[in-house]
Design a protein around this motif. Sequence first.
Motif, short mmCIF file in Angstrom:
data_model
loop_
_atom_site.label_atom_id
_atom_site.label_comp_id
_atom_site.label_asym_id
_atom_site.label_seq_id
_atom_site.Cartn_x
_atom_site.Cartn_y
_atom_site.Cartn_z
N LEU A 53 0.86 -1.17 0.00
CA LEU A 53 0.00 0.00 0.00
C LEU A 53 0.90 1.22 0.00
CD1 LEU A 53 -2.58 -1.12 2.69
CD2 LEU A 53 -2.64 -1.49 0.23
N ARG A 54 0.69 2.08 -0.97
CA ARG A 54 1.59 3.22 -1.17
C ARG A 54 0.81 4.53 -1.08
NH1 ARG A 54 5.40 4.02 -6.56
NH2 ARG A 54 6.42 5.93 -5.90
N ARG A 66 -4.54 -0.66 8.40
CA ARG A 66 -4.79 -2.09 8.46
C ARG A 66 -5.32 -2.60 7.13
NH1 ARG A 66 -7.41 -0.51 13.07
NH2 ARG A 66 -9.42 -1.14 12.20
N LEU A 67 -4.91 -3.80 6.80
CA LEU A 67 -5.37 -4.48 5.60
C LEU A 67 -5.96 -5.81 6.02
CD1 LEU A 67 -5.46 -4.63 2.45
CD2 LEU A 67 -3.21 -5.72 2.57
N LEU A 80 1.08 -5.30 8.10
CA LEU A 80 1.84 -4.40 7.23
C LEU A 80 3.11 -3.97 7.94
CD1 LEU A 80 -1.15 -2.14 6.15
CD2 LEU A 80 0.00 -3.82 4.69
N ASP A 81 4.23 -3.93 7.19
CA ASP A 81 5.45 -3.42 7.78
C ASP A 81 5.46 -1.90 7.71
OD1 ASP A 81 6.20 -2.70 5.18
OD2 ASP A 81 7.80 -4.19 5.03
N LEU A 101 -10.01 -7.30 -0.27
CA LEU A 101 -8.97 -6.80 0.62
C LEU A 101 -9.40 -5.40 1.04
CD1 LEU A 101 -5.95 -7.99 -1.53
CD2 LEU A 101 -6.52 -8.88 0.74
N GLU A 102 -9.69 -5.23 2.32
CA GLU A 102 -10.26 -3.98 2.80
C GLU A 102 -9.23 -3.16 3.57
OE1 GLU A 102 -13.79 -4.65 5.04
OE2 GLU A 102 -14.90 -5.46 3.31
#
Length: 227
Positions: A53-54, A66-67, A80-81, A101-102
Amino acid sequence: MLRFLLLLLAFAPACAWSQQASDWISYRDAYRQMIWFEKYGKPKQFLQNHLRLRPRDAGASMDGLRLTLNSKTAHLDLPLDALGRAVFPFSKAAYDDNAELELNRKPGQFSHGPWVSIVTRADGVYAVADLLTACEQMAAYLRYTGAPGGKSCAGVQFAYAKGEAAQVRVARSGGGGALALAAVDGPAFPGDAVTGFRVFVYRFALFADGVQVVTSSTPLAIAALLE
């Protein structure tokens, strides 16, 4: 030609990311993008692929992001890192269920897509010959995806959190003097909107037989510099 056009939509020149503006992502669409790296048959042992995610601009905060994978039969949090990367779960069941994927964010704040980077080492010791090979593997993979060509491997960069007191040195494997690389503020990956990381750049112009790059701790990421 169709394959080429699809890949151009999926990948950017230095790393790959899509332009979807939504707080949810079709698992099937993400799967189709991520599977290219899995099927890539040329050498890639120094590379790794994540779903990333960018932020679209520097004002989009990563704090609390959050994903989540949601399907008819599963609810899975995808950690996520610090750079917005997650290990993508390949699942036939999720694909068949047309899972989503939310994100817990407003639509349009983040783009998403595959993101290829160089694998880090737990011991912090990188032979420059391996780093050069990793960079060349990255360039070859991007050519495979249909990304614009003509760029060569200029070096690599090691990214750390802003407050981390990391050191990166260039040394001969047999001992002797070491050259400390200077840290600069910048993005973790070239072209990122978010800056403020401690970045150490090593250019292959300093290459010599038996040279290693030694890090005092594991970086957040290692990026290939293609120029």
